[in-house]
Design an enzyme around this catalytic site. Sequence first.
Site, PDB file in Angstrom:
ATOM      1  N   GLU A   1       0.614  -6.327   1.126  1.00 45.14           N
ATOM      2  CA  GLU A   1      -0.645  -5.717   1.582  1.00 45.14           C
ATOM      3  C   GLU A   1      -0.413  -4.242   1.797  1.00 45.14           C
ATOM      4  O   GLU A   1       0.552  -3.853   2.470  1.00 45.14           O
ATOM      5  CB  GLU A   1      -1.119  -6.292   2.928  1.00 45.14           C
ATOM      6  CG  GLU A   1      -1.773  -7.632   2.841  1.00 45.14           C
ATOM      7  CD  GLU A   1      -2.326  -8.103   4.191  1.00 45.14           C
ATOM      8  OE1 GLU A   1      -2.695  -7.255   5.054  1.00 45.14           O
ATOM      9  OE2 GLU A   1      -2.362  -9.323   4.390  1.00 45.14           O
TER      10      GLU A   1
ATOM     11  N   GLU B   1       2.084 -12.295   8.469  1.00 48.49           N
ATOM     12  CA  GLU B   1       2.097 -11.510   9.705  1.00 48.49           C
ATOM     13  C   GLU B   1       2.178 -12.361  10.971  1.00 48.49           C
ATOM     14  O   GLU B   1       1.281 -12.329  11.813  1.00 48.49           O
ATOM     15  CB  GLU B   1       0.867 -10.607   9.780  1.00 48.49           C
ATOM     16  CG  GLU B   1       0.830  -9.595   8.662  1.00 48.49           C
ATOM     17  CD  GLU B   1      -0.266  -8.538   8.840  1.00 48.49           C
ATOM     18  OE1 GLU B   1      -1.052  -8.636   9.794  1.00 48.49           O
ATOM     19  OE2 GLU B   1      -0.296  -7.601   8.030  1.00 48.49           O
TER      20      GLU B   1
HETATM   21  C1  FCB Z   1      -3.622  -7.410   7.999  1.00 50.06           C
HETATM   22  C2  FCB Z   1      -4.069  -8.834   7.738  1.00 50.06           C
HETATM   23  C3  FCB Z   1      -5.215  -8.944   6.779  1.00 50.06           C
HETATM   24  C4  FCB Z   1      -6.228  -7.838   6.979  1.00 50.06           C
HETATM   25  C5  FCB Z   1      -5.554  -6.484   6.963  1.00 50.06           C
HETATM   26  C6  FCB Z   1      -6.496  -5.314   7.086  1.00 50.06           C
HETATM   27  O1  FCB Z   1      -3.082  -7.326   9.286  1.00 50.06           O
HETATM   28  O2  FCB Z   1      -2.991  -9.594   7.224  1.00 50.06           O
HETATM   29  O3  FCB Z   1      -5.772 -10.214   6.902  1.00 50.06           O
HETATM   30  O4  FCB Z   1      -6.911  -8.061   8.135  1.00 50.06           O
HETATM   31  O5  FCB Z   1      -4.617  -6.431   8.002  1.00 50.06           O
END
Ligand code: FCB
Length: 447
Positions: A344, A163
């Site tokens: 994620e 990210e």
């Molecule tokens: C993302 C991050 C991770 C965590 C999630 C909830 O933005 O990559 O580290 O904080 O959100």
Amino acid sequence: MTIRPSFLWGASTSAFQIEGAAHLDGRADSIWDVFLRAPGRTKTNDTAETACDHYHRYAGDVVLMQELGLNAYRFSISWPRVLPQGRGAANEAGLAFYDRLIDALLAAEIEPWLCLYHWDLPQALEALGGWQNRDIAGWFADYTALVARRYGDRVKRFATFNEPCVFTLFGYGLGWHAPGVADKTALHKAIHHVNLSHGRAVDVLRKDVAGASIGAIHNRQPCYPCTSKPADAAAALRLAAYWNDAFPFPQAFASYPPELAEAVAPFVAPGDMAQIARPVDWFGLNHYSPHYVRADTNLIGASFGPAPDTVPRSAIGWPVVPGAFRDTLLDIHQRFQLPIYVLENGTAAADVLGNDSQIHDVDRIAYLKAYTAAMEQAVKEGADVRGYFVWSLLDNFEWGAGYSQRFGIVYVDHTTQRRIPKASARWYADMIAAHRTSDGSYNRAED
Ligand code: FCB
């Protein structure tokens, strides 16, 4: 079957959020350790000194993953653990920790996915300007070479950055995250230097790791204007440029999105764009919710507004819109023409440890069901999705929210470090079991 049997079902974590052992065995400060020393960075002034103590408990955590039936696990390397000053002398004790973790994963037949950078820059490099200093591309390449040569015999899946849009915008633009800088020039320099570092790292990984499978991890989602006002529509486009396109576009197409081109231009040297746009093997996607955007007077002219009342929200107020996940997957497929790994997805829920010592996180299960169904829909419509990693394995240190937000499918009692798989962990294990190949074994992904 729309989901291929070789599909990866995993979980993701990051070093700073789970490892703890923040000053043990030679690890030096990261920008997050320093940032958290100022009062008020989290509501209850939490630190990640101990976090989930994964540094000492990694073996048990791998057993948990094995019990869930995961066939992949994404973690990150703490740069200041392996190179305390960010460059120069390596820290053998720190490197040895990841040897132990990787070996335990392989013994459990869980494929390691290694992310080089999940936000914990060595403070020693921040003192030299951090991501604002163009020299960081060389420091990052050297760090990558250290990691590649040490683990490349056992690890083939490498992500350069997690990210980049979040840590540049929040860390150098809005000042909400470490290192807490809020400056337009700093933001634009950081964006370009991170892109350059990505391209340099891809070169190093290709050279040093036979059979490497490389990508970057981007947070991407639709940016909807909060209202029908033209100013909000313009703000949504601006935010989308920073959030969705500032990294994937140069990395795939060797140019910045038009909204950013002029601002970044002063930092672009001849040859940079070709160096950035090195071919990669997959697109890593982190996705939670769409953004609802409104015009603002801040330095990007846009801020995060409320979702319309009709949109369901999670316990921490994040909009729950599975259709936006489907749309995002299809959009990535069409634009970037790469295999996609969802690295994620998940939700924080109002988890309560019941008298029965269980966590009945029905809202998390509902979220995961709806989002995996949306993914399956995107696959049916042609998106080449090859893996899904839940965020997160463990309740952990959630940046500015400290320990107040629980994203794990495994509950962590932060006082005793006891782990308790939540109902969602059992749900996830059942879903994985349902996707096993007919002989009960796991296939690796085909690429
Ligand atoms: C993302 C991050 C991770 C965590 C999630 C909830 O933005 O990559 O580290 O904080 O959100």
